[in-house]
Design a protein around this motif. Structure first.
Motif, mmCIF file in Angstrom:
data_model
loop_
_atom_site.group_PDB
_atom_site.id
_atom_site.type_symbol
_atom_site.label_atom_id
_atom_site.label_comp_id
_atom_site.label_asym_id
_atom_site.label_seq_id
_atom_site.Cartn_x
_atom_site.Cartn_y
_atom_site.Cartn_z
ATOM 1 N N HIS A 79 -35.036 48.763 56.697
ATOM 2 C CA HIS A 79 -35.364 48.194 55.760
ATOM 3 C C HIS A 79 -37.300 47.787 55.168
ATOM 4 O O HIS A 79 -38.279 49.297 54.712
ATOM 5 N N TYR A 185 -35.593 54.088 59.982
ATOM 6 C CA TYR A 185 -36.267 53.741 59.001
ATOM 7 C C TYR A 185 -35.941 54.684 57.412
ATOM 8 O O TYR A 185 -34.756 54.262 56.798
ATOM 9 N N ASN A 189 -33.167 55.031 54.565
ATOM 10 C CA ASN A 189 -33.869 55.416 54.095
ATOM 11 C C ASN A 189 -33.817 55.923 53.441
ATOM 12 O O ASN A 189 -34.875 57.153 52.902
#
Length: 306
Positions: A79, A185, A189
């Motif tokens: 994150h 990532y 996300n």
């Protein structure tokens, strides 16, 4: 002599008024303490600090010869995005940015260098407006965006157009938004994918220049040691394929120094104009000359990563 660039001075002067960012713990963001200490000792022994920025960058690059080629060294968390350095393994981008960052660090301080100093130089170079906010989309993921952002801040000068560059027409970018699952990532996300797509569209809307490889031999004499050489592709997807550093040998021949995926290590390759014909997908080059960062408020920049 350090050349002072107004955009850089304004940026550095503003750092003291910015709130501290969130950074990942040191063991997560820095690998290669022994390698760093070795580079510092070599720099001091060989007086790299007295060299021009370009020659300094090449000196660091040469010291990194043989470093293994490793992919995905920046994918260090699910994150939180954070400035990071891995001296045990590099890809084509992290090789040139580490060499340049270390060279700038030597100018920013006279001695007592630490890994945090190098991390500060990497943040200045790698992130939009020179600042990481912990978000993946803050990172400059495309070389053509890196050139645009760093030139806006006075950190580099794009020489491509002045060296006879021509517009790259009919290009588009969708690599990261289309293949978002390949990014640690973005996979964790997915709400960032639309923003990444906007970034790609914004880059594609600019007029981006390159020097066709057939004309490179005519302008090689104007390329200096330590210039960043971005290799363009035939498209239509994307603009760049690879990146490395310009290196002139003792005979004055211009070579391509880079982290080679084929050789699996950092090497000094064949002359640049010949290297461009090794792969059909290569169309030409962009030439970017890094500029010195002024001393002013550099301590504030370095302090942010501690």
């Amino acid at each position: 002599m350090v050349v002072l660039f107004v955009p850089v001075l304004l940026f550095l002067a503003s750092l003291t008024n910015l709130e501290a960012n969130v950074y990942l713990p040191y063991p997560r963001v820095f690998r290669g303490n022994a390698e760093f200490d070795g580079l510092v000792q070599q720099a001091q022994r060989q007086s790299w600090r007295s060299l021009s920025l370009g020659d300094r960058t090449v000196a660091v690059g040469q010291a990194l010869l043989g470093t293994p080629y490793v992919n995905y060294t920046l994918e260090i968390d699910d994150h939180t995005e954070s400035p990071s350095v891995n001296l045990k393994g590099v890809d084509c981008w992290t090789f040139f940015e580490i060499a340049l960052g270390f060279a700038r660090m030597l100018e920013a301080k006279a001695d007592n260098y630490t890994p945090q100093d190098l991390l500060a130089m990497i943040e200045l170079d790698r992130y939009r407006n020179g600042r990481c906010d912990g978000k993946y989309t803050t990172r400059l993921h495309f070389l053509e965006d890196w050139i645009h952002d760093n030139e806006q801040r006075g950190l580099v000068k794009d020489l491509t157009r002045s060296l006879g560059g021509v517009p790259m027409r009919g290009r588009y970018l969708n690599e990261m938004s289309r293949y978002w699952r390949s990014s640690r990532y973005l996979r964790n996300n997915p709400q960032l994918v639309p923003e990444m797509r906007q970034i790609e569209n914004r880059i594609s809307s600019r007029t981006i220049y390159h020097i066709p490889k057939a004309t490179v031999p005519r302008i090689e004499s104007k390329i200096q040691n330590g210039d960043v050489v971005c290799i363009s592709g035939n498209g239509p997807e994307g603009f760049t394929e690879h990146v490395g550093l310009a290196y002139r040998d003792r005979q004055g021949v211009l070579h391509f120094m880079h982290a080679s995926k084929d050789e699996r290590r950092v090497i000094i390759d064949i002359p640049l104009h010949s290297y461009l014909y090794r792969y059909r997908k290569f169309a030409g080059i962009m030439v970017v000359r890094p500029q010195e960062v002024a001393h002013s408020n550099m301590a504030a920049l370095i302090e942010r990563t501690r």
